[in-house]
Design a protein around this motif. Sequence first.
Motif, PDB file in Angstrom:
ATOM      1  N   UNK A   1       2.981  -3.297  -7.161  1.00  0.00           N
ATOM      2  CA  UNK A   1       3.602  -4.611  -6.989  1.00  0.00           C
ATOM      3  C   UNK A   1       3.604  -5.034  -5.523  1.00  0.00           C
ATOM      4  N   UNK A   2       3.762  -4.080  -4.620  1.00  0.00           N
ATOM      5  CA  UNK A   2       3.678  -4.413  -3.192  1.00  0.00           C
ATOM      6  C   UNK A   2       2.281  -4.917  -2.853  1.00  0.00           C
ATOM      7  N   UNK A   3       1.263  -4.209  -3.312  1.00  0.00           N
ATOM      8  CA  UNK A   3      -0.120  -4.617  -3.046  1.00  0.00           C
ATOM      9  C   UNK A   3      -0.394  -5.999  -3.637  1.00  0.00           C
ATOM     10  N   UNK A   4       0.076  -6.239  -4.854  1.00  0.00           N
ATOM     11  CA  UNK A   4      -0.119  -7.538  -5.493  1.00  0.00           C
ATOM     12  C   UNK A   4       0.590  -8.639  -4.699  1.00  0.00           C
ATOM     13  N   UNK A   5       1.813  -8.370  -4.282  1.00  0.00           N
ATOM     14  CA  UNK A   5       2.571  -9.343  -3.491  1.00  0.00           C
ATOM     15  C   UNK A   5       1.880  -9.642  -2.178  1.00  0.00           C
ATOM     16  N   UNK A   6       1.361  -8.609  -1.519  1.00  0.00           N
ATOM     17  CA  UNK A   6       0.661  -8.813  -0.255  1.00  0.00           C
ATOM     18  C   UNK A   6      -0.632  -9.611  -0.450  1.00  0.00           C
ATOM     19  N   UNK A   7      -1.277  -9.438  -1.594  1.00  0.00           N
ATOM     20  CA  UNK A   7      -2.472 -10.231  -1.881  1.00  0.00           C
ATOM     21  C   UNK A   7      -2.151 -11.711  -1.993  1.00  0.00           C
ATOM     22  N   UNK A   8      -1.054 -12.032  -2.686  1.00  0.00           N
ATOM     23  CA  UNK A   8      -0.602 -13.415  -2.796  1.00  0.00           C
ATOM     24  C   UNK A   8      -0.199 -13.946  -1.422  1.00  0.00           C
ATOM     25  N   UNK A   9       0.503 -13.117  -0.661  1.00  0.00           N
ATOM     26  CA  UNK A   9       0.935 -13.494   0.682  1.00  0.00           C
ATOM     27  C   UNK A   9      -0.259 -13.821   1.574  1.00  0.00           C
ATOM     28  N   UNK A  10      -1.314 -13.015   1.474  1.00  0.00           N
ATOM     29  CA  UNK A  10      -2.514 -13.251   2.285  1.00  0.00           C
ATOM     30  C   UNK A  10      -3.103 -14.631   2.009  1.00  0.00           C
ATOM     31  N   UNK A  11      -3.074 -15.056   0.750  1.00  0.00           N
ATOM     32  CA  UNK A  11      -3.602 -16.382   0.412  1.00  0.00           C
ATOM     33  C   UNK A  11      -2.787 -17.480   1.080  1.00  0.00           C
ATOM     34  N   UNK A  12      -1.461 -17.334   1.069  1.00  0.00           N
ATOM     35  CA  UNK A  12      -0.599 -18.312   1.743  1.00  0.00           C
ATOM     36  C   UNK A  12      -0.838 -18.299   3.248  1.00  0.00           C
ATOM     37  N   UNK A  13      -1.012 -17.120   3.811  1.00  0.00           N
ATOM     38  CA  UNK A  13      -1.273 -17.018   5.241  1.00  0.00           C
ATOM     39  C   UNK A  13      -2.565 -17.750   5.607  1.00  0.00           C
TER      40      UNK A  13
END
Length: 201
Positions: free
Chosen positions: A31-43
């Motif tokens: 879930x951390x990896x998935x969240x960071x993937x979504x975060x990267x898109x926003x970044x």
Amino acid sequence: MNSTKIKLSTTELDLVTNATFILTKNSIMGKVVETFGITASYFKETITNTQLPIEVIQSTPKIAKGENYLSLPWVILDYPRLFNKQDTFAIRTFFWWGNFISITLQLSGTYQTAYQQQLFQNLAAIPNNNWQLCCNNNAWQHNFNPANYQPFGNFSNQALQSLPFVKLAKKIPLQEWDNMDVFLLENFKNLLQLLTTQAVK
């Protein structure tokens, strides 16, 4: 065979016989990896319209994970990310099991020369800001111990000018998991503003 037996404590025995613990840990890390993937898109969306160098904007996000930063699991998102022997421009998002989630700006070489003065002027204009600045000579330590990070306001002008690199960071405890996305996006935007504006209001 050595007659000395290596015994497990009661707590260790409870854990080693409980597969659910490891399965749950693996689920959390996923879930951390998935969240960071979504975060990267926003970044990536956020940084597109900034005045940062094109090579910074066009760098690609990288997510990595491991099991042993000071004996505990971790996940890192680097974006933007430019690392070489002389120059670094990176914003690192860091999950550390049992500790915190943090966001860190790291600058060295030409990027430190280009941005340090404006960054520090903007930080100084924000009273009681809670950004932490690395006071260590090792750029690859991520803990917030006093030997590694100190509040920005603790640094004299002379100390600021003699830094071998810049690492500016902020963290939240894992208990604030539900606020992680807001924390990361707000502070990512804040870092971009600190870097690219002449005056922070």
